[in-house]
Scaffold this active site. Structure first.
Site, mmCIF file in Angstrom:
data_model
loop_
_atom_site.group_PDB
_atom_site.id
_atom_site.type_symbol
_atom_site.label_atom_id
_atom_site.label_comp_id
_atom_site.label_asym_id
_atom_site.label_seq_id
_atom_site.Cartn_x
_atom_site.Cartn_y
_atom_site.Cartn_z
ATOM 1 N N GLU A 1 22.336 -53.552 6.860
ATOM 2 C CA GLU A 1 23.231 -52.482 7.315
ATOM 3 C C GLU A 1 24.632 -52.641 6.725
ATOM 4 O O GLU A 1 25.268 -51.659 6.351
ATOM 5 C CB GLU A 1 23.292 -52.434 8.845
ATOM 6 C CG GLU A 1 22.060 -51.801 9.475
ATOM 7 C CD GLU A 1 21.824 -50.361 8.998
ATOM 8 O OE1 GLU A 1 22.804 -49.628 8.780
ATOM 9 O OE2 GLU A 1 20.654 -49.983 8.829
ATOM 10 N N TYR B 1 28.932 -46.990 14.237
ATOM 11 C CA TYR B 1 27.662 -46.657 13.591
ATOM 12 C C TYR B 1 26.799 -47.896 13.368
ATOM 13 O O TYR B 1 25.630 -47.931 13.740
ATOM 14 C CB TYR B 1 27.901 -45.950 12.240
ATOM 15 C CG TYR B 1 26.636 -45.988 11.413
ATOM 16 C CD1 TYR B 1 25.576 -45.146 11.725
ATOM 17 C CD2 TYR B 1 26.468 -46.919 10.381
ATOM 18 C CE1 TYR B 1 24.391 -45.216 11.023
ATOM 19 C CE2 TYR B 1 25.283 -46.996 9.674
ATOM 20 C CZ TYR B 1 24.247 -46.141 10.001
ATOM 21 O OH TYR B 1 23.061 -46.225 9.326
ATOM 22 N N ASP C 1 25.545 -41.730 10.885
ATOM 23 C CA ASP C 1 26.346 -41.899 9.675
ATOM 24 C C ASP C 1 26.429 -40.547 8.970
ATOM 25 O O ASP C 1 25.984 -39.522 9.521
ATOM 26 C CB ASP C 1 25.750 -42.986 8.760
ATOM 27 C CG ASP C 1 24.405 -42.566 8.189
ATOM 28 O OD1 ASP C 1 23.838 -41.549 8.666
ATOM 29 O OD2 ASP C 1 23.920 -43.238 7.270
#
Ligand code: SF4
Length: 364
Positions: free
Chosen positions: A45, A125, A143
């Protein structure tokens, strides 16, 4: 808000995702259980922020081979972490990742979204994405791709980010119904591969209910924000070389370039005049380096010297043999690569003096 229920509207996503999903090194085979390696999810991520999947895959593989656990990353020295990140850009992410790994190695994984969001560099996020994908928490992650998909699906007017809280509340029941990891990744995949800025609605599992498609407004939803024009700059990127040493600018502790070594870069108008003799730059052509907010016309220079000079504050002579192991940004890697090529014609003495003056200690 009178949007149809998310669990109903997004139901086609799950079987579609089972059919089309890409095999990615951080993606678990079983999307309906907690991920076997939350650290791998965290790494992916952070790497995927601002960077395309195809670019991230080889970096992720090398990273996991080098730092296979949060503890291994926490115990690694900063230069080796930046070196492993070299070329991915936005180097703050590497420092955040190491700091988050240190927190996890010391205290274990947080038990809730608030705890994840308190890890360095995660933000709303990324914390939600890690919560959903690693731990199966029903934490909606929005996102840019997800905002685009949902804005079109629900035919939202204006900037969908202005409705972020309402969209998260709307999305949560779909995560509960169809699985947090599954739906989160399916939305990401749809935004990346089908509902791209120019959408391929014919291949979309949500085509039937999609409000923007039905209204023929996929080109205007969501509205695109006008981008500021990058600032233009022109600079000399200089490799001083003396007795198998080269002069570099040591990494800053903070800021965008923290952790990265750099070549001295002299803005063209910072020198009293264009260095005389610099027209002899025949061997190394310049290039344009484009950043989000800046566009640099870069002229690379090799300046061989008989001996090192006392460097200006922040500058350091380093052995040429260490250069390959130091983390450099993209622009500076390019000059490092040029050093391995046949040299350029020597600069004239006045040009060398002007350049040395700009990078030497005041008393030198
Ligand atoms: S139908 Fe088209 S615009 Fe609507 S979600 Fe699918 S790809 Fe996006």
């Amino acid at each position: 808000m009178s949007w149809p229920a998310s669990a109903y509207l997004l139901a086609p996503l799950s079987p579609w995702f089972d059919r089309v999903r890409r095999v990615l090194p951080w993606r678990a085979a079983d999307l309906d259980r907690p991920h076997p390696d939350p650290y791998a999810v965290l790494v992916s991520e952070l790497m995927l922020q601002q960077t395309q999947v195809a670019t991230v895959v080889p970096y992720f593989d090398r990273w996991m081979a080098r730092f296979p656990t949060a503890r291994a990353l926490a115990e690694a020295d900063e230069d080796s972490v930046h070196k492993a990140w070299e070329g991915l850009g936005y180097y703050r992410r590497a420092r955040f990742l190491r700091a988050s790994a240190a927190a996890v190695a010391e205290r274990g994984w947080p038990a809730d979204l608030e705890g994840l969001g308190a890890l360095p560099g995660l933000g709303t996020y990324t914390a939600a994405a890690v919560g959903a994908i690693a731990f199966q928490w029903p934490t909606p992650a929005l996102d840019g791709n997800a905002f685009r998909v949902l804005a079109r699906l629900l035919a939202l007017e204006g900037d969908p980010k202005a409705q972020a809280n309402a969209l998260r509340a709307w999305l949560a029941p779909a995560l509960e119904a169809h699985g947090p990891s599954r739906i989160t990744q399916a939305i990401m995949e749809l935004g990346a591969t089908v509902c791209a800025p120019t959408p391929s609605c014919g291949a979309c599992p949500l085509a039937a209910p999609c409000g923007a498609r039905r209204a023929g407004r996929t080109g205007e939803i969501p509205p695109t924000a006008a981008r500021a024009k990058p600032k233009a700059a022109s600079l000399w990127l200089v490799a001083f070389q003396a007795q198998d040493q080269v002069l570099l600018v040591a990494p800053a502790a903070k800021g965008l370039l923290a952790g990265l070594w750099r070549w001295p870069a002299l803005e063209a108008d910072a020198l009293p005049s264009r260095p005389p003799g610099s027209d002899a730059l025949l061997a190394w052509p310049g290039w344009t380096q484009v950043y989000t907010h800046r566009r640099e016309a870069v002229s690379p220079l090799l300046v061989p010297l008989p001996a090192p000079f006392p460097p200006a504050p922040g500058h350091r002579w380093v052995p040429l043999g260490d250069l390959a192991d130091l983390p450099l940004g993209k622009r500076d890697q390019r000059l490092r690569d040029l050093l391995a090529r046949p040299g350029q014609p020597p600069l004239e003495a006045p040009a060398v003096e002007a350049l040395v003056r700009a990078c030497a200690a005041p008393s030198a």
